[in-house]
Design an enzyme around this catalytic site. Structure first.
Site, PDB file in Angstrom:
ATOM      1  N   GLN A 171     -97.710 114.681 109.121  1.00  0.00           N
ATOM      2  CA  GLN A 171     -98.769 113.854 108.557  1.00  0.00           C
ATOM      3  C   GLN A 171     -99.808 113.494 109.605  1.00  0.00           C
ATOM      4  OE1 GLN A 171    -101.109 112.529 105.828  1.00  0.00           O
ATOM      5  NE2 GLN A 171     -99.156 113.477 105.308  1.00  0.00           N
ATOM      6  N   ARG A 217    -102.012 115.615  99.833  1.00  0.00           N
ATOM      7  CA  ARG A 217    -102.757 114.580  99.096  1.00  0.00           C
ATOM      8  C   ARG A 217    -102.847 113.294  99.903  1.00  0.00           C
ATOM      9  NH1 ARG A 217     -99.133 110.184  98.572  1.00  0.00           N
ATOM     10  NH2 ARG A 217     -97.956 110.194  96.608  1.00  0.00           N
ATOM     11  N   LYS A 234     -91.031  99.026 106.127  1.00  0.00           N
ATOM     12  CA  LYS A 234     -91.853  99.620 107.184  1.00  0.00           C
ATOM     13  C   LYS A 234     -93.096  98.771 107.485  1.00  0.00           C
ATOM     14  CE  LYS A 234     -90.533 104.329 105.844  1.00  0.00           C
ATOM     15  NZ  LYS A 234     -91.039 105.609 105.304  1.00  0.00           N
ATOM     16  N   LYS A 246     -93.087 113.465  90.351  1.00  0.00           N
ATOM     17  CA  LYS A 246     -92.989 113.955  91.725  1.00  0.00           C
ATOM     18  C   LYS A 246     -91.755 113.376  92.398  1.00  0.00           C
ATOM     19  CE  LYS A 246     -94.376 112.004  95.267  1.00  0.00           C
ATOM     20  NZ  LYS A 246     -95.616 112.182  96.006  1.00  0.00           N
ATOM     21  N   GLY A 285     -98.144 105.112 107.293  1.00  0.00           N
ATOM     22  CA  GLY A 285     -96.695 105.200 107.436  1.00  0.00           C
ATOM     23  C   GLY A 285     -95.904 104.194 106.630  1.00  0.00           C
ATOM     24  N   ASP A 320     -94.783 102.818 103.684  1.00  0.00           N
ATOM     25  CA  ASP A 320     -94.768 103.055 102.245  1.00  0.00           C
ATOM     26  C   ASP A 320     -93.521 102.504 101.564  1.00  0.00           C
ATOM     27  OD1 ASP A 320     -92.963 104.820 103.300  1.00  0.00           O
ATOM     28  OD2 ASP A 320     -93.850 106.629 102.427  1.00  0.00           O
TER      29      ASP A 320
END
Length: 318
Positions: A140, A112, A228, A68, A222, A224
């Site tokens: 999101q 997902r 962050k 991905k 958020g 990831d």
């Protein structure tokens, strides 16, 4: 011959897929050691700000493996483009042949992730949801709210965005489905809600422990990357249960990484989501507990959703 499936057909096929159940099954496979998921590949950009994640892997003894590529470029809105982009690549696990290219433009990653939020709430949110609080106003944020209706339905919503304009747009786009209040601060959202979802690319904590009500569940989406952060480490320190979608990934990214690296919690406090799904002793046991699920995104989610969409495609085109 390689099958190319474009976005509109992907959306149509997804209507026939129970994505929430697929995510639960994927987390269980992952935590039970039945998948191969290497570390995340990552590209970070400064001008304009953006990040690209390359996630890949396979479930043992399955038919496929998946690669991905998904990106988030947060100034795309100024160009009239969605922030999420990308594609899913499906290969034969036995021969390496390219089976399908899913030109999802990042949509499957959004779905997902939202479905994983619904799974998190299913096992860790309190029984009675007074209101759902959403930090963030992007795609999101919207999808998390919509998918929560599958496991913890609640129409009372508080939302906070980085600009009032974004929050108003969020309310206008979803107002027919929900009773939405716009908050002036993240703290106001936390004050009024016992189910919180954080969906921003913030690098500074938006919430602190003293603003979290007893019994609150937080799904942190958020954060990831290693930079962050949406939750102050004191929240994870105060929490009764801290869940990682992937303990290995939590060592280098997400809210757990931030809290551990700054000494707020130790690694032995962390439980992996797939283990908790299988063991009720690891889930919420009363409505006074504070729970945090840190979703950094695991390739097994991409494997599950990509395979499910392709299998539906095969059924319809048999």
């Amino acid at each position: 011959m390689t099958t190319v499936i474009e976005l509109e057909e992907i959306k149509s096929l997804l209507k026939q897929v129970d994505v929430v159940t697929a995510m639960s099954q994927g987390f269980v496979q992952y935590s039970n050691g039945n998948s191969v998921v290497p570390p995340v590949g990552e590209l970070l950009f400064d001008n304009p700000p953006g990040d690209v994640h390359i996630k890949y892997g396979y479930i043992k003894n399955d038919d496929f493996y998946v690669i991905k590529i998904a990106s988030g470029f947060y100034e795309n809105k100024n160009l009239g483009l969605p922030s999420s982009q990308g594609m899913m690549l499906l290969f034969n696990q036995k021969t390496g042949q390219t089976v399908s290219v899913l030109l999802d433009e990042g949509y499957l990653t959004d779905v997902r992730t939202a479905a994983a939020g619904a799974v998190a709430a299913q096992y860790f949110a309190p029984k009675n949801i007074e209101a759902i609080g959403i930090l963030g106003t992007g795609i999101q944020a919207k999808m998390q709210l919509q998918y929560l209706q599958k496991t913890k339905p609640c129409k009372r919503v508080w939302v906070w965005g980085r600009t009032a304009e974004n929050a108003v747009r969020f309310k206008e786009e979803l107002g027919d489905e929900f009773d939405i209040q716009i908050a002036e601060s993240a703290a106001e959202v936390a004050k009024n809600c016992n189910l919180l979802v954080t969906t921003t690319p913030s690098e500074l904590a938006l919430l602190k422990a003293d603003g979290i009500r007893p019994g609150t569940h937080i799904t942190a989406v958020g954060s990831d990357t290693s930079e962050k952060q949406e939750l102050d480490g004191t929240i994870l320190q105060k929490a009764d249960i801290v869940i990682a979608d992937s303990i290995p990934q939590s060592k280098s990214r997400g809210e757990i990484y931030q809290a551990v690296s700054k000494g707020f919690i130790f690694e032995n406090k962390i439980i992996e989501l797939g283990k908790a799904i299988q063991n009720t002793d690891l889930q919420r046991i009363n409505d006074q507990q504070i729970t945090v699920v840190d979703l950094t995104g695991v390739a097994v989610q991409d494997i599950m959703i990509t395979t499910a969409v392709y299998e539906k495609y095969k059924q319809e085109n048999a």
